[in-house]
Design a protein around this motif. Structure first.
Motif, short mmCIF file in Angstrom:
data_model
loop_
_atom_site.label_atom_id
_atom_site.label_comp_id
_atom_site.label_asym_id
_atom_site.label_seq_id
_atom_site.Cartn_x
_atom_site.Cartn_y
_atom_site.Cartn_z
N MET A 1 -1.82 13.55 8.52
CA MET A 1 -2.21 13.66 7.20
C MET A 1 -2.04 15.22 6.48
O MET A 1 -1.42 15.26 5.63
CB MET A 1 -3.47 13.15 6.82
CG MET A 1 -3.61 11.55 6.40
SD MET A 1 -5.25 11.31 5.69
CE MET A 1 -5.00 11.91 4.04
N ALA B 1 -5.48 3.62 -1.10
CA ALA B 1 -4.46 3.18 -0.02
C ALA B 1 -5.41 2.98 1.30
O ALA B 1 -5.21 1.90 2.08
CB ALA B 1 -3.34 4.11 0.17
N ILE C 1 -4.52 8.11 -2.51
CA ILE C 1 -4.84 8.03 -1.16
C ILE C 1 -6.09 7.44 -0.67
O ILE C 1 -6.06 6.51 0.15
CB ILE C 1 -4.74 9.66 -0.57
CG1 ILE C 1 -3.67 10.11 -0.58
CG2 ILE C 1 -5.24 9.83 0.93
CD1 ILE C 1 -3.11 11.60 -0.49
N GLY D 1 7.32 16.38 10.10
CA GLY D 1 6.83 14.95 9.90
C GLY D 1 5.66 14.54 9.48
O GLY D 1 5.40 13.41 9.47
N GLY D 2 4.81 15.30 8.97
CA GLY D 2 3.57 14.99 8.49
C GLY D 2 3.69 14.67 7.10
O GLY D 2 4.61 14.64 6.60
N SER D 3 2.47 14.30 6.64
CA SER D 3 2.27 13.99 5.10
C SER D 3 1.82 15.17 4.13
O SER D 3 2.13 15.28 2.85
CB SER D 3 1.30 13.07 4.86
OG SER D 3 1.54 11.93 5.74
N ILE E 1 0.68 -1.17 0.07
CA ILE E 1 -0.02 0.09 0.02
C ILE E 1 0.72 1.40 0.06
O ILE E 1 1.77 1.37 0.75
CB ILE E 1 -0.73 -0.11 1.46
CG1 ILE E 1 -1.94 -1.16 1.26
CG2 ILE E 1 -1.72 1.27 1.29
CD1 ILE E 1 -2.85 -1.69 2.26
N GLU F 1 -6.66 -5.06 6.03
CA GLU F 1 -6.15 -5.27 7.50
C GLU F 1 -7.39 -5.19 8.40
O GLU F 1 -7.52 -5.77 9.39
CB GLU F 1 -5.13 -4.50 7.79
CG GLU F 1 -3.91 -4.82 6.57
CD GLU F 1 -3.17 -6.14 6.48
OE1 GLU F 1 -3.49 -6.69 7.35
OE2 GLU F 1 -2.83 -6.71 5.71
N ASP G 1 -7.64 0.10 0.64
CA ASP G 1 -6.80 -1.10 0.71
C ASP G 1 -6.55 -1.52 2.14
O ASP G 1 -6.55 -2.79 2.51
CB ASP G 1 -5.62 -1.04 -0.07
CG ASP G 1 -5.84 -1.08 -1.85
OD1 ASP G 1 -6.95 -1.40 -2.03
OD2 ASP G 1 -4.94 -0.89 -2.41
N TYR G 2 -6.14 -0.65 3.05
CA TYR G 2 -5.75 -1.11 4.43
C TYR G 2 -6.98 -1.47 5.08
O TYR G 2 -6.87 -2.67 5.79
CB TYR G 2 -5.23 0.18 5.10
CG TYR G 2 -4.59 -0.25 6.25
CD1 TYR G 2 -3.17 -0.81 6.26
CD2 TYR G 2 -5.22 -0.09 7.69
CE1 TYR G 2 -2.67 -1.47 7.69
CE2 TYR G 2 -4.58 -0.70 8.67
CZ TYR G 2 -3.44 -1.34 8.56
OH TYR G 2 -3.01 -2.06 9.83
N GLU H 1 2.72 4.63 9.88
CA GLU H 1 3.81 4.39 8.90
C GLU H 1 3.59 4.89 7.22
O GLU H 1 4.13 5.49 6.54
CB GLU H 1 4.53 3.17 8.83
CG GLU H 1 5.40 2.71 9.96
CD GLU H 1 5.61 1.27 10.14
OE1 GLU H 1 5.09 0.50 9.31
OE2 GLU H 1 6.23 0.91 11.28
N LEU H 2 2.10 4.54 7.27
CA LEU H 2 1.69 5.06 5.74
C LEU H 2 1.35 6.65 5.62
O LEU H 2 1.07 7.14 4.73
CB LEU H 2 0.31 4.38 5.53
CG LEU H 2 0.52 2.65 5.28
CD1 LEU H 2 -0.95 2.07 5.13
CD2 LEU H 2 1.11 2.59 3.99
N GLY H 3 1.20 7.16 6.92
CA GLY H 3 1.28 8.78 6.98
C GLY H 3 -0.29 9.05 7.29
O GLY H 3 -0.24 10.40 7.14
N PHE H 4 -1.18 8.27 7.78
CA PHE H 4 -2.57 8.55 7.99
C PHE H 4 -2.59 9.36 9.29
O PHE H 4 -3.75 10.00 9.66
CB PHE H 4 -3.44 7.59 7.99
CG PHE H 4 -3.59 6.86 6.78
CD1 PHE H 4 -4.66 7.47 5.72
CD2 PHE H 4 -2.94 5.63 6.10
CE1 PHE H 4 -4.77 7.02 4.36
CE2 PHE H 4 -3.14 5.47 4.59
CZ PHE H 4 -4.18 5.84 3.97
N ALA I 1 2.65 4.72 0.90
CA ALA I 1 2.56 5.45 1.90
C ALA I 1 2.34 6.81 1.26
O ALA I 1 2.89 7.15 0.20
CB ALA I 1 3.88 5.35 2.82
#
Lengths: 246, 379
Positions: free
Chosen positions: B53, B15, B12, B60-62, A184, B23, B18-19, B47-50, A186
Motif C-alpha cells: 500500500m 474497497a 480505499i 510496484g507498490g500503490s 472493487i 469475501e 467491500d472486500y 491484485e487490489l494493491g493492499f 484496485a
C-alpha cells in the motif's frame, strides 16, 4: 466498438430515508453508483477484457458536482472516460433528454442502462433515451455478448429467454444477473481515476414535465398481536374494529 | 486541523470494506477453526494493491499514505484479524524496512515482488530468550569475508511458512552489544533454514506462526541492510512505524465487535424490550464507542505524523498501547452483551476477543509501549 454506460448517483441502499418536504434529506447519506448501473458497467468491462473488440467504455451521469466521487469510482474500476451533465436529474424524461442531447456527439455502438434506479425506481430513462436517439431498445436484459461484431442480447421472458441479435446501435436496460459481483477498485485504478477525462457540460434548456406534489413513507407496521387460542371473540373484534378486514 | 478524508482515502476504505464484507467473511470462521492460511485472499488483495500500500509505484507498490493504510487495516481487521496481520507485516515491517533502508539493488530485487502480492515477507526478530528486549540477539551472523554465516533460532514468526523473503535480525559482534546487530534479507529457500511446527494459537489462527531454525545459513554480503551494526536501529525504526498498523488492526477488531454488539442489542429482547433499551447495555455501548473513537483518532494522528515525516515513536506507541487495551475491553463487553450466544463461535465475537488479546502482546507488549511512552515524557 464503444459502449456508453448511463450511471445514476443514488443513496446507499441501506440509507435510512427521510424527507424534507419532497426532497430527500441528504445529510449523512452515502452516495453510490446505482447497483443496476454498476452491474451494467461490470459487464461492459468484462466484454472489453475478454477481447470482444470493445475499444472504449464511457460513462455518463446527469448530476451536480457532488456526483463526481461516484463517477470517479467508475473510472477507478476501469471506465475510460466520463461525461457529467451539470444538473440535478429532475425526472426520467429530463434525464433521458439531457443524455440524448449529449450522446449525439459521443461515438457509441451500445448504450447500457440499469433496469431501474434504486432511488425513484422510475424504470423509464432507458426506453425514453432510446426513443429520443431513434435506436432500438431492449428491456429486462440478462446477458450481453459480442459475436462477429454483432450484439447478442438475452432478454428474460415468461418462463424462458429470448436471444436477439443486433448489428446496429442499440440500448439495453439490464437487470441483476448481467454480471455477478460489482468490481472493487484496485488502488492503482483509484490513483489513475483523476487522470482520466471527466467532461462536464451544461444542460440544455428543458422544461420538466413532472412535479412531485408529496412524498409519503410507508406506514410503519404495527406490532404483532397475540390472542389466546380460546379467546376467539377478541380475535374477531380486533379483525372487525382494528384491522377492518371483516 | 482537518478531520476530513480525501476522496481517494474514502474510496480505499470502501474497497477494503467491500472486500472484507463480501469475501473474507465467507470463510473466516472455517479458517479460524482449522487454522487455514488465506492464500487465495492474499492473491486477490495483492491484485487490489493492499500488500504494498505505502510502497512507491516505482517498486510496484500503490504509493498510498499512512492514513489510507490505517483506514484499510481497520476494515480488514473488523472481519478478519489474521488477514490484517499478514497485511501489516508485509506492509509496515518488510516493505517499509526495505524501501526506507535498503539500497537500490535490494529494492529492485526483493521489494518489487513483495509489493504486488506475488510474494510475501516475514520479519524475524523475536527469539526464545528475546522478545520485546531486542538489545541482545542469540542468533549469530558471523562475517566470513564474502558472506555471513547465520546460526540460531527465531520464535513466533508470522508468515514464516508462506513468506518467501525473510528479514532476519542477528548478532555479528556480541562485544559491541546492540551496535553489533545486523539485519539481513534472506531467501527462505536457502539451505540450512528449517521450520518448527505450526503454533496452535489462541487467536489469529488463520495466520501461520512458526519458529525458524538457522543452521550454517550462508547469506551474501550484499543482503545486509545498511552499514555494519545498523540492525538494531533498523529494527527499532521499523517497529515504531509498524505499531501504527497493529494499532489500526486493534481498532478494527474493536469496531467489528462493536458493530455486532450494537446490532444484537437492537434485536435481542429481554424483559419485554430490546436490550438496547436497558441502560446497563446502552451505557456499555456508549463507553465502547468512545474508546474506539479515541483509539481511532490516536491511530490517525500517528499516521498523519508519519505522512508528514514528523517523529512518530511516541504517537505510535500511544496508539498501539491504547488501541490494543481497549480492543480487549470492547471485545470482552461485546461477548457480555451477546450473553450465551457470544460464547459460541458462529457469532464471531468470541473470535474477536481471542484476536484482541494478541494485539496487547505482539510487536511490543502494552507494557513495552508504556516504557516508550514514559521515557518520552522525560526526554
Amino acid at each position: 466498438m464503444n459502449i456508453l454506460v448511463c450511471l445514476s448517483n443514488v443513496p446507499d441502499t441501506t440509507t435510512k430515508v427521510k424527507f424534507n418536504g419532497t426532497k430527500l434529506e441528504t445529510e449523512g447519506v452515502q452516495w453510490i453508483i446505482n447497483p443496476w448501473d454498476e452491474l451494467a458497467l461490470t459487464r461492459a468491462l468484462e466484454l472489453k477484457e475478454s477481447g470482444a473488440g470493445i475499444d472504449n467504455i464511457s460513462v455518463i451521469t446527469v448530476g451536480l458536482e457532488d456526483a463526481e466521487p461516484t463517477i470517479r469510482k467508475a473510472l477507478a474500476i476501469g471506465a475510460d472516460d466520463a461525461y457529467r451533465i451539470n444538473s440535478e436529474a429532475f425526472d426520467s424524461f429530463y434525464t433521458a433528454a439531457q443524455i440524448a442531447e449529449l450522446a449525439k456527439n459521443i461515438p457509441f455502438d451500445l448504450i447500457m442502462t440499469g433496469f431501474e434506479s434504486a432511488d425513484y425506481n422510475g424504470v423509464a430513462v432507458g426506453a425514453m433515451l432510446a426513443e429520443l436517439l431513434d435506436i432500438p431498445s431492449v428491456g429486462a436484459v440478462s446477458a450481453v455478448n459480442v459475436k462477429d461484431g454483432k450484439w447478442l442480447i438475452d432478454r428474460e421472458i415468461d418462463g424462458g429467454k429470448e436471444v436477439l441479435q443486433f448489428d446496429s446501435r442499440v440500448l439495453v436496460s439490464v437487470q441483476k444477473g448481467i454480471a455477478i459481483d460489482p468490481r472493487i477498485p484496485a488502488m492503482r485504478g483509484i490513483m489513475n481515476a483523476r487522470r482520466k477525462p471527466l467532461n462536464v457540460s451544461n444542460p440544455v434548456a428543458l422544461d420538466s414535465f413532472n412535479e412531485i406534489i408529496a412524498i409519503e413513507l410507508p406506514r410503519s407496521k404495527s406490532k404483532v398481536k397475540l390472542f389466546d387460542p380460546e379467546d376467539v371473540q377478541s380475535l374477531l373484534d380486533a379483525l372487525r374494529n382494528e384491522a377492518h378486514v371483516l | 486541523m482537518n478531520f476530513e478524508f480525501s476522496e481517494e482515502q474514502l474510496m480505499i476504505r470502501q474497497a477494503a470494506r467491500d472486500y472484507a464484507q463480501r469475501e473474507l467473511i465467507k470463510d473466516v470462521l472455517e479458517r479460524d477453526e482449522k487454522a487455514i492460511f488465506p492464500t487465495h485472499h492474499l492473491k486477490a488483495l495483492g491484485e487490489l494493491g493492499f500488500l504494498g500500500m505505502m510502497t512507491s509505484p516505482k517498486y510496484g507498490g500503490s504509493g498510498m499514505d499512512a492514513i489510507s493504510y490505517v483506514l484499510a487495516m481497520e476494515e480488514i481487521a473488523k472481519v478478519d484479524a489474521s488477514m490484517a496481520v499478514i497485511m501489516s507485516i508485509n506492509n509496515s515491517l518488510v516493505n517499509y524496512g526495505l524501501e526506507q533502508y535498503g539500497n537500490e539493488f535490494q529494492k529492485e530485487k526483493f521489494l518489487r515482488p513483495l509489493s504486488d502480492g506475488t510474494q510475501i515477507g516475514a520479519f524475524l526478530l523475536s527469539e526464545p530468550e528475546a522478545g520485546s528486549d531486542a538489545t541482545h540477539q542469540n542468533t549469530s551472523a558471523i562475517d566470513m569475508g564474502d558472506y555471513y554465516l547465520i546460526n540460531g533460532t527465531k520464535n513466533w514468526i508470522s508468515n514464516a511458512k508462506s513468506a518467501s523473503t525473510y528479514i532476519v535480525i542477528a548478532q555479528t559482534n556480541s562485544e559491541k552489544k546492540h551496535h553489533g546487530i545486523n539485519a539481513f534479507i534472506v531467501d527462505k529457500n536457502t539451505a540450512g533454514i528449517s521450520l518448527g511446527p505450526h503454533e496452535n494459537k489462541m487467536g489469529m489462527r488463520s495466520s501461520d506462526t512458526h519458529s525458524v531454525m538457522f543452521t550454517d545459513v550462508k547469506v551474501p554480503k550484499e543482503n545486509r541492510i545498511g552499514e555494519d551494526g545498523f540492525g538494531f536501529k533498523f529494527a527499532m525504526k521499523v517497529l515504531s512505524g509498524g505499531r501504527i498498523g497493529i494499532a489500526a488492526q486493534a481498532v478494527g477488531i474493536a469496531s467489528g465487535a462493536m458493530d455486532l454488539a450494537l446490532k444484537y442489542a437492537q434485536e435481542r429482547k429481554a424483559f419485554g424490550t430490546e436490550i438496547f433499551n436497558h441502560q446497563a447495555i446502552a451505557f456499555k455501548l456508549a463507553d465502547m464507542a468512545v474508546k474506539i473513537e479515541n483509539a481511532r483518532n490516536l491511530c490517525l494522528k500517528a499516521a498523519w505524523l508519519k505522512d508528514n515525516h514528523k517523529p512518530v515513536d511516541i504517537a505510535s506507541a500511544m496508539a498501539k498501547q491504547y488501541a490494543a487495551d481497549i480492543a480487549m475491553e470492547v471485545t470482552t463487553e461485546a461477548v457480555q452483551i451477546h450473553g450465551g450466544y457470544g460464547y459460541v463461535k458462529e457469532y464471531h465475537v468470541e473470535r474477536l476477543m481471542r484476536e484482541a488479546k494478541l494485539t496487547q502482546i505482539y510487536e511490543g507488549t502494552s507494557e513495552v509501549q508504556k516504557i516508550v511512552i514514559s521515557r518520552g515524557l522525560v526526554k
